[in-house]
Design a protein around this motif. Structure first.
Motif, short mmCIF file in Angstrom:
data_model
loop_
_atom_site.label_atom_id
_atom_site.label_comp_id
_atom_site.label_asym_id
_atom_site.label_seq_id
_atom_site.Cartn_x
_atom_site.Cartn_y
_atom_site.Cartn_z
N GLU A 249 0.84 -1.18 0.00
CA GLU A 249 0.00 0.00 0.00
C GLU A 249 0.89 1.25 0.00
O GLU A 249 1.65 1.49 0.93
N THR A 250 0.79 1.99 -1.09
CA THR A 250 1.58 3.21 -1.22
C THR A 250 0.66 4.31 -1.72
O THR A 250 -0.51 4.09 -2.02
N GLY A 251 1.21 5.52 -1.82
CA GLY A 251 0.47 6.61 -2.42
C GLY A 251 -0.89 6.84 -1.77
O GLY A 251 -1.01 6.92 -0.55
N VAL B 197 -5.03 7.01 2.52
CA VAL B 197 -6.40 6.71 2.94
C VAL B 197 -6.39 5.82 4.19
O VAL B 197 -7.15 6.05 5.14
N LYS B 198 -5.52 4.81 4.19
CA LYS B 198 -5.45 3.90 5.33
C LYS B 198 -4.97 4.64 6.59
O LYS B 198 -5.54 4.47 7.67
N ASP C 169 -16.17 1.20 -2.32
CA ASP C 169 -16.39 -0.17 -1.85
C ASP C 169 -15.16 -1.04 -2.10
O ASP C 169 -14.78 -1.86 -1.26
N ALA C 170 -14.54 -0.86 -3.28
CA ALA C 170 -13.34 -1.63 -3.62
C ALA C 170 -12.17 -1.25 -2.72
O ALA C 170 -11.37 -2.11 -2.33
N VAL C 171 -12.04 0.04 -2.41
CA VAL C 171 -10.98 0.51 -1.51
C VAL C 171 -11.17 -0.10 -0.12
O VAL C 171 -10.21 -0.59 0.50
N LYS C 172 -12.40 -0.09 0.37
CA LYS C 172 -12.69 -0.67 1.69
C LYS C 172 -12.31 -2.15 1.71
O LYS C 172 -11.73 -2.64 2.69
N LEU D 247 -14.40 2.66 6.76
CA LEU D 247 -13.68 3.80 6.18
C LEU D 247 -14.60 5.00 6.06
O LEU D 247 -15.71 4.91 5.52
N LYS D 248 -14.17 6.15 6.54
CA LYS D 248 -14.99 7.36 6.53
C LYS D 248 -14.99 7.98 5.14
O LYS D 248 -13.94 8.14 4.52
N LEU D 249 -16.16 8.34 4.66
CA LEU D 249 -16.31 8.96 3.34
C LEU D 249 -16.58 10.45 3.52
O LEU D 249 -17.52 10.85 4.20
#
Length: 300
Positions: free
Chosen positions: A22-24, A29-30, A68-71, A79-81
């Motif tokens: 997980e980068t960028g 986001v994480k 949804d895919a990111v979560k 994950l907060k939107l």
């Protein structure tokens, strides 16, 4: 887990080897526990505010599927939107500087912009034309000489008018709205005789206006433009996830359903339909997804 989420999880898992680190944007986001969508306030029906001032629209729905895919990838179901309003003028800087993670609006993918940002596969194709009041009798560029013509600050419409063979040598006066609603208001209040913009945006503004029957979309097609979700450049892991999510929507038929919901069915705030059938160009791009810029698109 519903069918849609399960499909997106499967897509992400298939892409997992390339996304293992997980980068960028994914790391950002994480670490923050949140993802920010750039939304437009009057880009009907792609991204706009409903009567409760909530962002809704075709590209809002597409972005929500990407979230949804990111979560799923980050294993962060909570994950907060967050939403950040953007304009034609500031949308690219706000994506580039990290304020906005996905821009879910009405942005044309072109070569100049690809030097600053990246784009997901095209999810809408528009023709640039002009809206006029029917009573004006205006039907083309040749009738605009000496008259005020509205467009939105930060868009390419005026350049397209001047570059068109029928627009060369026509001396029209440019007037700018801060957003699409403001530019349409100039037409509505007779401060401009025409508003040049993407035909879907014009159709949405007309349907939502006080007197829809007073307006028409007329004139030459100034450009055919691919519209897509925008994200930061040089972030291959995030782009791979975004692309996989969008292509998954295309292959599953979900994108067709979203199109029907927003372009062929009654939508807020007036609960009327735009009756805007899917173009042949978009049908082809759903079968063969592409993030190619407008320049290659218009070589055909």
């Amino acid at each position: 887990m519903n069918h849609r989420t399960a499909l997106l999880v499967a897509i992400v898992i298939a892409a997992a080897p390339a996304l293992a680190q997980e980068t960028g944007t994914l790391k950002k986001v994480k670490d923050n526990g949140s993802i920010t969508l750039g939304i437009r306030e009057s880009s009907y029906p792609l991204s706009y505010l409903d009567d409760k001032q909530q962002p809704v629209g075709y590209h809002i729905d597409v972005c929500n599927r990407i979230v949804d895919a990111v979560k799923a990838q980050l294993k962060l179901p909570a994950l907060k939107l967050q939403h950040q309003a953007v304009t034609s003028q500031n949308r690219i800087p706000l994506v580039a500087n990290g304020t906005v993670d996905l821009e879910c609006g009405s942005t044309t993918n072109n070569e100049a912009r690809q030097k600053q940002v990246a784009f997901a596969p095209t999810t809408f194709v528009t023709n640039v034309r002009m809206a006029v009041k029917k009573a004006s009798g205006i039907t083309g560029l040749a009738q605009l000489g000496g008259k005020p013509v509205a467009t939105t600050t930060g868009t390419t419409s005026v350049q397209l008018m001047r570059a068109h063979e029928k627009g060369k040598g026509i001396d029209f006066k440019e007037v700018y709205g801060k957003d699409h609603a403001d530019a349409f208001l100039m037409l509505e209040t007779d401060r401009a005789v025409a508003f040049v913009m993407d035909d879907n945006l014009l159709a949405g503004l007309i349907v939502s206006s006080k007197s829809p029957a007073d307006y028409a979309i007329v004139g030459e097609v100034l450009n055919v433009e691919p519209i897509a979700i925008m994200l930061r450049r040089d972030d291959p892991a995030f782009k791979k996830l975004v692309d996989a999510a969008v292509i998954g929507l295309m292959k599953s038929g979900e994108l067709d359903k979203l199109y029907t919901r927003w372009f062929l069915s009654p939508i807020p705030p007036k609960n009327v339909s735009m009756n805007f059938p899917m173009s042949e160009q978009l049908k082809k791009l759903i079968k063969a997804p592409s993030d190619a810029p407008a320049e290659s698109f218009n070589k055909k």
